[in-house]
Write an enzyme that holds these catalytic residues in place. Structure first.
Site, PDB file in Angstrom:
ATOM      1  N   GLY A 179      48.078  20.254  58.157  1.00  0.00           N
ATOM      2  CA  GLY A 179      47.615  19.779  59.447  1.00  0.00           C
ATOM      3  C   GLY A 179      46.312  19.023  59.299  1.00  0.00           C
ATOM      4  N   ASP A 180      46.011  18.215  60.283  1.00  0.00           N
ATOM      5  CA  ASP A 180      44.694  17.590  60.294  1.00  0.00           C
ATOM      6  C   ASP A 180      43.730  18.602  60.915  1.00  0.00           C
ATOM      7  OD1 ASP A 180      43.682  14.139  60.880  1.00  0.00           O
ATOM      8  OD2 ASP A 180      42.579  15.883  60.161  1.00  0.00           O
ATOM      9  N   ALA A 181      42.446  18.327  60.810  1.00  0.00           N
ATOM     10  CA  ALA A 181      41.418  19.296  61.219  1.00  0.00           C
ATOM     11  C   ALA A 181      41.606  19.719  62.666  1.00  0.00           C
ATOM     12  CB  ALA A 181      40.046  18.663  61.037  1.00  0.00           C
TER      13      ALA A 181
ATOM     14  N   GLY B   6      44.144  20.257  64.198  1.00  0.00           N
ATOM     15  CA  GLY B   6      45.293  19.617  64.859  1.00  0.00           C
ATOM     16  C   GLY B   6      46.193  20.624  65.546  1.00  0.00           C
TER      17      GLY B   6
END
Ligand code: GLC
Length: 714
Positions: free
Chosen positions: A251-253, A255
């Site tokens: 995942g992105d930060a 997200g």
């Protein structure tokens, strides 16, 4: 990555809490927190800034946890670690895949020596919207260029053996279509058709997954209303089932936590369950830690096991189970001479000559004025260089060193963002005492990158006023633009005799710019993104559809045009065509635009056959001669025009390119093999098809200076 016996054994031994720990990387904790997080079972951390600190964390993982599983150490190594390369958009401008691979290999060697094993790069988000600040991190507007360079970067990072001491796991990001947010505003909504998703935004990811990228990062945005972090169609059905991706989806930060403001999750437990259920493997930010273990029972155990197996398989491929430590004595802290030479060459090769009346390359002037905010600035590194000690010199210092006998005056006149133009008068006065002026302008690194969208793409502050004031002195001058994105230059470009785009060139930017200004290096780069005449044209790109009413004129805002009607049945006057009344047609400078200092003649293009079956390959070749008295670089580009197709085809599509150095008088043959992937497109049901019919292959040094040959597909 196959799942070995060791992974199976570990999986069988792990508790649910230990499994969940492997599926998280906590976002940038302090070292002490990181050690405690690892004791609690977290399986990945951000780089703690040194080999010794990394070893300390690995020792906690190996010696202070029940199963002793080493941690992945992640970092955004975007364009260099200790030696900073030109930003990725600049690397794209070099149109040089081997160079991109070399730069990534250098970054990997420096990063791994410090204990990094996982980079969140390359970014392969195609974008046609220069308002979006993250265009700096990608390879521009073109699908083929992005796919080829993204694959080269993966090869550079990963090499042939991830356990090698100079290899790191690559992450293709941000999956998918993150580069087309509405309004060009970062993190904003994305709503694209399946057709455009397949043929534009997914294609580079498919290429880098096929190249073996070890992980893929989910994007913050929605696609067709569904956030990617909870989008099973994209994360599992396309990426894992259809493409067979066996690596990690990270995942992105935050997200996953962002699913709540997206409005698709009632609470954190609901968000985490949706994300892992959709196909996420590692959450970035620490959300699962904030949950009650009972909450996690919503997640299918088999899904969790699959995710854990993927993480353990990557750790095994990186050799971490055999040796999780790095030798601090071998950590590369400072750029080597070879590293400096490489990024210096790269920064020069990424330069694009927007225009040149012969002012460049410079002859050694007796008295030269350097003005503009980049005259003395050392802010050449660009976005995402973090603060690991990298630095660059100033152009003023570099030029003084290169022109010991000249009188070098430096009067910046203003800063990047100054609204105070009072210093321009000093620059004008100084110009009158010189034989040549260099205006060193641009946008500072902080104005591009994440969360850095701009609504106005002109030079910031009063830099345009400075350029026009210098033009008004009548003293010969040139402009150097350093930038992380295409700029709107319409208000002054016609007054400037020579304009060189140097992007943000990294550690050796100043030396490279001076190398190019004096002709030691050839600025033969090409634009990887269209430069709009106005922000009102955006999104703007070359591979657009023709529309049912293509315009051939634009910008005719007069009362006469308002009265013009139809000139008779079917003969629609220019009025009723796709244009702006108040702006000329097309970009200020097109994708692929650029030239070097040498001149070249292109012969007649030749095809190995004028008709092929859909599965055959045809060879297109063309002789190119360096007709100048100096060695130079030529970038030959090949575009396909599918004349009639079942889906409205783009007017052009880049399918091949090559950059070569030619000596004075040298003739060489550029040859390109074109097959299905050049002629086909993704149709419904994810079927890649080549339709019979007429194609035109356009070949030349830029998009707008090509010769065409016809090819018929049976
Ligand atoms: C950021 C970026 C992503 C980066 C991640 C970790 O928010 O979107 O590109 O890799 O966080 O720093």
């Amino acid at each position: 990555m196959s799942t070995t016996h060791r992974v199976h054994a570990l999986l069988a031994a792990m508790t649910p809490a230990e499994k969940l720990g492997q599926l998280q990387i906590v976002f940038r904790p302090s070292s002490t927190d990181a050690a405690q997080l690892i004791r609690e079972g977290i399986g990945s951390v951000f780089w703690p800034r040194s080999a010794a600190a990394t070893n300390a964390l690995q020792r906690v993982a190996v010696e202070e946890t029940r199963l002793g599983i080493p941690v992945l150490v992640g970092l955004d190594v975007i364009h260099g670690q200790r030696t900073i390369a030109p930003v990725p958009l600049a690397q794209a401008a070099a149109f040089d895949p081997p160079l991109v691979r070399e730069l990534a290999a250098l970054a990997a060697a420096e990063a791994r020596s410090g204990g990094v094993t996982w980079t969140f790069s390359p970014m392969v988000d195609v974008s046609r919207d220069p308002r979006w600040g993250r265009v700096v991190e990608g390879f521009g507007e073109d699908v083929h260029l992005t796919a080829v360079l993204g694959s080269a970067m993966v090869r550079g990072y990963q090499g042939t053996d991830l356990s090698a001491p100079d290899a790191i796991a690559a992450t293709a990001k941000h999956y998918v279509a993150y580069g087309q947010p509405e309004g060009g505003r970062d993190y904003n909504t994305v709503d694209v058709s399946e057709h455009r998703l397949r043929n534009v935004y997914l294609e580079p990811f498919r290429a880098v997954v096929a190249e073996g990228a070890a992980s893929v990062m989910a994007a913050f945005n929605t696609v067709a209303g569904r956030p990617v972090h909870a989008n099973r169609h994209l994360l599992t059905e396309v990426l894992k089932d259809e493409w067979g991706f066996a690596g990690i989806v990270v995942g992105d930060a935050d997200g996953v936590r962002n699913l709540l403001p997206h409005g698709v999750a009632e609470d954190l437990a609901h968000a985490v369950a949706q994300a892992f259920g959709a196909g996420l493997d590692v959450e970035m930010g620490g959300a699962p830690r904030d949950l009650d273990p009972a909450d996690l029972e919503r997640i299918d155990p088999a899904r969790l096991d699959d995710a854990v197996a993927r993480v353990l398989a990557l750790k095994e491929a990186l050799g971490l189970f055999d040796d999780p430590y790095v030798d601090p004595a071998r950590e590369r802290i400072e750029p080597t001479d070879a590293a400096r030479a490489l990024v210096r060459r790269a920064a020069a090769r990424s330069c694009v000559l927007l225009k040149n009346d012969g002012t460049l390359p410079l002859r050694a002037p007796a008295r030269i004025l350097l003005t503009g905010p980049y005259a003395e600035s050392t802010d050449h590194l660009g976005a995402w260089t973090q603060s690991f000690g990298a630095h660059a010199g100033s152009i003023a210092d570099e030029l003084r060193g290169r022109l010991p006998d000249a009188e070098v005056s430096v009067v910046p006149g203003l800063g990047f963002l100054d609204d105070d133009a009072s210093g321009i008068a000093d620059a004008v006065a100084a110009a009158h005492e010189c034989d040549l002026v260099l205006v060193l302008a641009g946008e500072p690194s902080a104005l591009s990158g994440e969360a850095a969208s701009r609504s106005d793409l002109r030079l910031p502050g009063r830099q345009e006023q400075l350029i026009r004031a210098i033009a008004g002195t009548g003293i010969p001058f040139g402009v150097v633009l350093e930038t992380g994105r295409p700029l709107v230059v319409a208000d002054w470009i016609d007054e400037a005799p020579a304009v060189l785009v140097a992007w943000h060139g990294g550690t050796e930017a100043a030396t490279a710019i001076v190398d190019v200004l004096f002709g030691d290096e050839d600025p033969a780069g090409r634009l990887p993104m269209s430069w709009p005449r106005s922000v009102g044209q955006i999104p703007i790109h070359y591979a657009h559809e023709r529309t049912g009413r293509p315009a051939s004129t634009g910008g005719t805002l007069t009362t006469e045009t308002a009265d013009v009607g139809l000139d008779g049945p079917g003969n629609v006057h220019e009025k009723y065509t796709s244009k702006y009344l108040d702006l000329g047609l097309g970009p200020q400078f097109a994708f692929g635009h650029g030239s070097g200092y040498a001149t070249f003649a292109h012969g007649e293009p030749r095809l190995s056959g004028s008709e092929v079956s859909p599965d055959e390959t045809v060879s297109l070749s063309i002789d190119v001669t360096n007709t100048s008295a100096r060695r130079g670089e030529e970038v030959v580009q090949v575009y396909v025009e599918d004349v009639v197709a079942s889906i409205a085809p783009p007017v052009r599509r880049l399918v091949a390119f090559e950059r070569r150095t030619l000596d004075p008088g040298e003739t060489t043959v550029f040859a390109f093999g074109l097959g299905r992937e050049a002629l086909g497109f993704w149709a419904a049901d994810a079927a890649f098809i080549v339709e019979p019919g007429l194609f035109r292959l356009h070949v030349g040094p830029t998009l707008t200076s090509t010769q065409a040959v016809e090819l018929r597909v049976r």
